[in-house]
Scaffold this active site. Structure first.
Site, PDB file in Angstrom:
ATOM      1  N   ARG A  60       0.856  -1.214   0.000  1.00 11.39           N
ATOM      2  CA  ARG A  60       0.000   0.000   0.000  1.00 11.39           C
ATOM      3  C   ARG A  60       0.878   1.246   0.000  1.00 11.39           C
ATOM      4  O   ARG A  60       0.595   2.233  -0.691  1.00 11.39           O
ATOM      5  CB  ARG A  60      -0.956  -0.020   1.203  1.00 11.39           C
ATOM      6  CG  ARG A  60      -2.118   0.982   1.078  1.00 11.39           C
ATOM      7  CD  ARG A  60      -1.801   2.351   1.615  1.00 11.39           C
ATOM      8  NE  ARG A  60      -1.277   2.256   2.955  1.00 11.39           N
ATOM      9  CZ  ARG A  60      -0.330   3.033   3.433  1.00 11.39           C
ATOM     10  NH1 ARG A  60       0.201   4.002   2.710  1.00 11.39           N
ATOM     11  NH2 ARG A  60       0.128   2.858   4.668  1.00 11.39           N
ATOM     12  N   GLU A 113       3.590  10.150   7.791  1.00  8.39           N
ATOM     13  CA  GLU A 113       2.430  10.960   7.366  1.00  8.39           C
ATOM     14  C   GLU A 113       1.725  11.606   8.558  1.00  8.39           C
ATOM     15  O   GLU A 113       0.507  11.761   8.568  1.00  8.39           O
ATOM     16  CB  GLU A 113       1.420  10.118   6.565  1.00  8.39           C
ATOM     17  CG  GLU A 113       2.008   9.302   5.451  1.00  8.39           C
ATOM     18  CD  GLU A 113       2.554  10.142   4.323  1.00  8.39           C
ATOM     19  OE1 GLU A 113       2.470  11.378   4.423  1.00  8.39           O
ATOM     20  OE2 GLU A 113       3.082   9.556   3.378  1.00  8.39           O
TER      21      GLU A 113
HETATM   22  P1  TGC Z   1       2.581  25.286   9.023  1.00  9.93           P
HETATM   23  O1  TGC Z   1       3.454  24.089   9.117  1.00  9.93           O
HETATM   24  O2  TGC Z   1       3.272  26.592   9.128  1.00  9.93           O
HETATM   25  O3  TGC Z   1       1.630  25.312   7.723  1.00  9.93           O
HETATM   26  C1  TGC Z   1       2.076  25.987   6.649  1.00  9.93           C
HETATM   27  C2  TGC Z   1       1.030  26.059   5.572  1.00  9.93           C
HETATM   28  O4  TGC Z   1       0.547  24.760   5.259  1.00  9.93           O
HETATM   29  C3  TGC Z   1      -0.867  24.721   5.404  1.00  9.93           C
HETATM   30  N1  TGC Z   1      -1.227  23.388   5.855  1.00  9.93           N
HETATM   31  C4  TGC Z   1      -1.896  22.543   5.075  1.00  9.93           C
HETATM   32  N2  TGC Z   1      -2.355  22.649   3.828  1.00  9.93           N
HETATM   33  C5  TGC Z   1      -2.987  21.587   3.303  1.00  9.93           C
HETATM   34  N3  TGC Z   1      -3.148  20.436   3.983  1.00  9.93           N
HETATM   35  C6  TGC Z   1      -2.698  20.283   5.238  1.00  9.93           C
HETATM   36  N4  TGC Z   1      -2.854  19.128   5.874  1.00  9.93           N
HETATM   37  C7  TGC Z   1      -2.027  21.357   5.849  1.00  9.93           C
HETATM   38  N5  TGC Z   1      -1.435  21.547   7.044  1.00  9.93           N
HETATM   39  C8  TGC Z   1      -0.950  22.803   7.033  1.00  9.93           C
HETATM   40  C9  TGC Z   1      -1.153  25.804   6.415  1.00  9.93           C
HETATM   41  O5  TGC Z   1      -2.495  26.228   6.284  1.00  9.93           O
HETATM   42  C10 TGC Z   1      -0.195  26.867   5.974  1.00  9.93           C
HETATM   43  O6  TGC Z   1      -0.687  27.440   4.782  1.00  9.93           O
HETATM   44  P2  TGC Z   1      -0.393  28.983   4.436  1.00  9.93           P
HETATM   45  O7  TGC Z   1      -0.970  29.191   3.097  1.00  9.93           O
HETATM   46  O8  TGC Z   1      -1.057  29.753   5.509  1.00  9.93           O
HETATM   47  O9  TGC Z   1       1.095  29.160   4.470  1.00  9.93           O
HETATM   48  O10 TGC Z   1       1.729  25.237  10.165  1.00  9.93           O
HETATM   49  P3  TGC Z   1       0.515  24.418  10.547  1.00  9.93           P
HETATM   50  O11 TGC Z   1       0.313  24.910  11.927  1.00  9.93           O
HETATM   51  O12 TGC Z   1      -0.623  24.600   9.628  1.00  9.93           O
HETATM   52  O13 TGC Z   1       1.007  22.876  10.528  1.00  9.93           O
HETATM   53  C11 TGC Z   1       1.689  22.322  11.621  1.00  9.93           C
HETATM   54  C12 TGC Z   1       1.661  20.807  11.494  1.00  9.93           C
HETATM   55  C13 TGC Z   1       2.412  20.211  12.663  1.00  9.93           C
HETATM   56  C14 TGC Z   1       0.219  20.351  11.516  1.00  9.93           C
HETATM   57  C15 TGC Z   1       2.303  20.390  10.175  1.00  9.93           C
HETATM   58  O14 TGC Z   1       3.596  20.861  10.144  1.00  9.93           O
HETATM   59  C16 TGC Z   1       2.278  18.880   9.983  1.00  9.93           C
HETATM   60  O15 TGC Z   1       1.316  18.314   9.464  1.00  9.93           O
HETATM   61  N6  TGC Z   1       3.370  18.170  10.355  1.00  9.93           N
HETATM   62  C17 TGC Z   1       3.509  16.736  10.102  1.00  9.93           C
HETATM   63  C18 TGC Z   1       4.200  16.560   8.797  1.00  9.93           C
HETATM   64  C19 TGC Z   1       4.256  15.096   8.381  1.00  9.93           C
HETATM   65  O16 TGC Z   1       3.233  14.441   8.224  1.00  9.93           O
HETATM   66  N7  TGC Z   1       5.471  14.609   8.154  1.00  9.93           N
HETATM   67  C20 TGC Z   1       5.702  13.262   7.761  1.00  9.93           C
HETATM   68  C21 TGC Z   1       5.755  13.156   6.247  1.00  9.93           C
HETATM   69  S1  TGC Z   1       5.995  11.508   5.799  1.00  9.93           S
HETATM   70  C22 TGC Z   1       7.233  11.632   4.711  1.00  9.93           C
HETATM   71  O17 TGC Z   1       7.729  12.673   4.405  1.00  9.93           O
HETATM   72  C23 TGC Z   1       7.682  10.421   4.093  1.00  9.93           C
HETATM   73  S2  TGC Z   1       6.975  10.364   2.570  1.00  9.93           S
HETATM   74  C24 TGC Z   1       6.380   8.781   2.575  1.00  9.93           C
HETATM   75  C25 TGC Z   1       7.428   7.845   2.097  1.00  9.93           C
HETATM   76  O18 TGC Z   1       8.321   8.270   1.349  1.00  9.93           O
HETATM   77  O19 TGC Z   1       7.340   6.658   2.438  1.00  9.93           O
END
Ligand code: TGC
Length: 388
Positions: free
Chosen positions: A93, A367
């Site tokens: 998946r 994710e």
């Molecule tokens: P911030 O981080 O400053 O948000 C910046 C801008 O992003 C917007 N935003 C979103 N837009 C769409 N969908 C979402 N789910 C969004 N989440 C945030 C936000 O509105 C802002 O937009 P703009 O236009 O105002 O600049 O701040 P935040 O407070 O909104 O987010 C913080 C937080 C912690 C929720 C976010 O940083 C987060 O989700 N962190 C977790 C990231 C994550 O999931 N990392 C793991 C990725 S997995 C991976 O990379 C491996 S790939 C898979 C593989 O290769 O196997």
């Protein structure tokens, strides 16, 4: 093949014939092509690349993207495919997620028409494998803190940095690399992995997702032309829009792993005798089975609800966080309870349960961890961000 859990709750009553047909195809693929080899592949840390053309042939790669050689299936059909593949193994998946929901959707959402035409048909056909390079070695929860830089140099960009946990990077032909420009704005680039200065090294020693590949990536002076930049990607919301797609697939996928564990526990409880009777005839076991079944069906209904919202175009990130948090957390709980019902045999590879439990630990982390999704939901409920 109708499973016990399918027949009791009749989720099919809520699905279209087309959606059921996609599920049937994915279940056949998982049963015939993945299940016979997955225990060996997991044991031997083997990613069976030769299955990719078959997944492409089945139409699973980028199946929820419309046009450019993609199947244009609905979100529920895509979810059902994720569910069936993960019932076999999270690694497969994950492959479909990384290729379709991350790499292809980055191009579909943020790419130019030329980029879509150049890459999407070949990616749907499985000829080009993509990866998605966002997470960095210092941690994945705060992508805003990324240190990878893209510096403009004439008509080119020069990218330097490091990424970690990047699925498929060592077998990928292209990487969607996220980097900050001179002004600190996050940009996305389509980087051929054969570019000078690009190196991907599989991470060894994993006790989870052993039949798939995750890599460390180094980018040292990687030069790409301006035409490799995704023109519509500006700021972190661009990679997050792709993460939403992948998280949505996990909502369904994790329930597939849960179902596989639950089915193993039900079958065992019918046949295994302890104290002179099948364990399934005992109240303690039935209570466990019932609780697992209830959580499984709640998870499936949540996934379906999110799918219908996605179909309407009204799904929000916080709704996806509810689904991702719930599905993975409950799937792990179901895996652990099923392991207990299987007793000692449950720790062997005669059953898929420990493999699913180990895989789900990774799924729980990537994710967005449980805690990140709790905080996304907490912010929605209180109006106050508590990430720091
Ligand atoms: P911030 O981080 O400053 O948000 C910046 C801008 O992003 C917007 N935003 C979103 N837009 C769409 N969908 C979402 N789910 C969004 N989440 C945030 C936000 O509105 C802002 O937009 P703009 O236009 O105002 O600049 O701040 P935040 O407070 O909104 O987010 C913080 C937080 C912690 C929720 C976010 O940083 C987060 O989700 N962190 C977790 C990231 C994550 O999931 N990392 C793991 C990725 S997995 C991976 O990379 C491996 S790939 C898979 C593989 O290769 O196997």
């Amino acid at each position: 093949m109708t499973l016990i859990v399918d027949s009791v709750f009749d989720l099919d009553a809520l699905l279209s014939a087309d959606e059921i047909a996609w599920r049937r195809k994915a279940r056949a693929f998982a049963t015939e092509r993945i299940l016979p080899i997955i225990e060996d592949d997991f044991e031997n840390k083997h990613f069976r690349r030769e299955l990719i053309p078959e997944l492409a042939e089945a139409g699973f790669l980028g199946m929820h993207i419309t046009g450019h050689g993609c199947a244009g299936a609905g979100p529920v059909a895509y979810g059902l495919v994720c569910n069936e593949l993960e019932a076999a193994d999270s690694g497969w998946r994950t492959f479909v997620s990384v290729q379709g929901s991350l790499a292809m959707s980055a191009i579909a959402k943020h790419g130019s028409e030329e980029q879509k035409t150049a890459w999407l048909p070949r990616m749907a056909a499985g000829e080009v494998i993509g990866c998605f390079a966002l997470t960095e070695p210092a941690g994945g929860s705060d992508p805003a803190a990324m240190t990878t830089r893209a510096v403009r140099d004439g008509d080119d960009w020069v990218i330097d940095g490091a990424k970690r946990w990047i699925g498929l990077a060592s077998v990928a032909h292209i990487a969607i690399v996220w980097a900050k420009d001179d002004e600190g704005v996050v940009r996305g680039f389509i980087v051929p992995t054969e570019s000078a200065g690009f190196a991907a090294t599989p991470i060894d020693g994993k006790l989870s997702m052993r039949a798939s590949i995750q890599c460390d990536v180094r980018l040292e002076g990687v030069r790409v032309p301006e035409s490799a930049r995704l023109p519509e990607a500006k700021g972190l919301s661009a990679p997050f829009a792709c993460l939403n797609e992948a998280r949505y697939g996990i909502v369904w996928g994790a329930m597939g792993a849960a179902r596989s564990c639950l089915e193993a526990a039900i079958e065992r409880s019918r046949g295994r005798e302890v104290f002179g009777a099948p364990i399934g005839s005992r109240q303690l076991i039935q209570a466990k089975l019932a609780d697992m079944f209830v959580e499984y069906e709640k998870g499936m209904l949540t996934a379906l609800h999110l799918g219908r919202l996605k179909e309407k175009g009204s799904i929000t990130p916080v709704q996806i966080s509810v689904g991702k948090l719930n599905s993975v957390r409950e799937a792990l709980e179901i895996a652990h309870t099923s392991r207990a019902i299987l007793a000692g045999d449950g720790i062997t590879d005669a059953f898929p349960v420990m493999r699913h439990a180990a895989n789900l630990e990774a799924v729980r982390t990537y994710e967005g961890t449980d805690e990140i999704h709790q905080l996304v939901i907490g912010r929605e409920l209180t109006g106050m961000g508590a990430f720091a």
